[in-house]
Design a protein around this motif. Sequence first.
Motif, PDB file in Angstrom:
ATOM      1  N   THR A 125      89.279  -4.028  17.598  1.00 40.65           N
ATOM      2  CA  THR A 125      90.192  -3.946  16.265  1.00 40.65           C
ATOM      3  C   THR A 125      89.323  -4.714  15.170  1.00 40.65           C
ATOM      4  N   PRO A 126      89.627  -4.251  13.991  1.00 45.95           N
ATOM      5  CA  PRO A 126      88.769  -5.026  12.954  1.00 45.95           C
ATOM      6  C   PRO A 126      88.831  -6.533  12.844  1.00 45.95           C
ATOM      7  N   ALA A 127      90.273  -6.834  13.236  1.00 46.74           N
ATOM      8  CA  ALA A 127      90.660  -8.473  13.389  1.00 46.74           C
ATOM      9  C   ALA A 127      89.855  -9.056  14.379  1.00 46.74           C
ATOM     10  N   ILE A 132      85.284 -12.511  16.206  1.00 46.60           N
ATOM     11  CA  ILE A 132      84.026 -12.568  17.105  1.00 46.60           C
ATOM     12  C   ILE A 132      82.801 -12.963  16.498  1.00 46.60           C
ATOM     13  N   ARG A 133      82.667 -12.263  15.196  1.00 48.79           N
ATOM     14  CA  ARG A 133      81.417 -12.416  14.591  1.00 48.79           C
ATOM     15  C   ARG A 133      81.666 -13.730  13.808  1.00 48.79           C
ATOM     16  N   SER A 134      82.727 -14.256  13.464  1.00 50.02           N
ATOM     17  CA  SER A 134      82.877 -15.404  12.716  1.00 50.02           C
ATOM     18  C   SER A 134      82.398 -16.632  13.486  1.00 50.02           C
ATOM     19  N   ALA A 135      82.831 -16.608  14.850  1.00 50.36           N
ATOM     20  CA  ALA A 135      82.762 -17.731  15.585  1.00 50.36           C
ATOM     21  C   ALA A 135      81.327 -17.740  16.368  1.00 50.36           C
ATOM     22  N   GLY A 136      80.809 -16.798  16.240  1.00 51.68           N
ATOM     23  CA  GLY A 136      79.351 -16.682  16.755  1.00 51.68           C
ATOM     24  C   GLY A 136      79.278 -16.437  17.835  1.00 51.68           C
TER      25      GLY A 136
END
Length: 395
Positions: A125-127, A132-136
């Motif tokens: 899902t986009p959220a 996941i991307r923001s948390a690295g």
Amino acid sequence: MNILLLTSEFAPATGGIGTYVREIAAAATSLGARLTVIAPDYFSETSSHDRDLPFQVLRFQGGLHSMRHLPAKIMLARRQIAAHDYDVVHAADWPFFIPLGLARNRTRARLVVTVHGTEINETQTPAKRLAIRSAGVFGPRTVVAANSRYTRDLFRQRFAIEPQRVKAIPLGVSSYWFGQRRERDSTRRAYGIADSSIVMVTVARLTRRKGHDMTLAALVRLPEALRRRIIWLVIGPDGESDYVGELRGLCASSDCDIRLLGPRPDSEIRDLYGASDFFCLTGVPDSSGRVEGFGLVYLEAAAGGLASVATEIGGVPDAVIGEESGLLVAPSVDAIARAIAVLADDREVRDRLSAGALAHAQMLSWERCAAATYGLPAPASRNDNQQTALLRVGE
């Protein structure tokens, strides 16, 4: 090597993640690592269970994961990682991926996350992808351990990270399943099974995606003389109530000897493997996005010397080697019926595949899995053919 293993599922809860954590932790300990497991306490006293384990278990207050528990897991991971000098920090399942990603700057340890299959689809899902991307989570220091080639390839399709950081590391089978069991004749007598009967056994929750109804439909299509020789033992707890009711009705109305035994302890399952002639589990594709990432139960049956009839879905081909440790077929009634007929009616083929199944199970130890996951020294193999297995089912 000092290893921290974070999990949202562990004993006394039952499930595949808990089994994975217990077995890989014990195996890594046997290879000389110092290992700490962080797990929920399920709001109960667990010290009597934990002190019998060969590794340290630290419990946090909590139960089955919910997204509302994520902030507490983030704080827990940051605090634990900062307090100790770990060589490896391992998130065993999805609920600890983001906490590990957000704590990565507090340690120089190598970071490992394990993907089991279904969660790869559930995080699209986009959220969730943004989180996941923001948390690295899958940053450059992270290695992704997939439980099969199928899971590895699915992950590579869904997430764009360097292929060399995604490794297929098949699961192992516990030495327990190779252990002593009751004599075959004794177990058969206890269950009222004649010496001349062919026993097919299935161990799985009675749920749609496990395909019990397809196995039943295949049995019904067999020639009458062969069908009457087969006893089907079905072991496992109930799943969806509507499906279970439908399945029980179909079994009762069929002209087959089907025995729904419900859940059974491992010791009894091991005895029943010894009394059976082959294993059968015919999973089907699941439209909900759930996948069969590996199929550990096939290896447990193989440790009992049983070849399998299995459908070629998900990661099952790493657990059952087609024409070597069992028969891999399409998830169709006709294909399953033909495979059951071969193993039930051809003793020579059954014996050859049963020997291959036992050899395959001997190759796939949890010590091998732990060594590959953590970079520990390779263990002594359970037989001389282990390297062949690694070439066959590894990366």
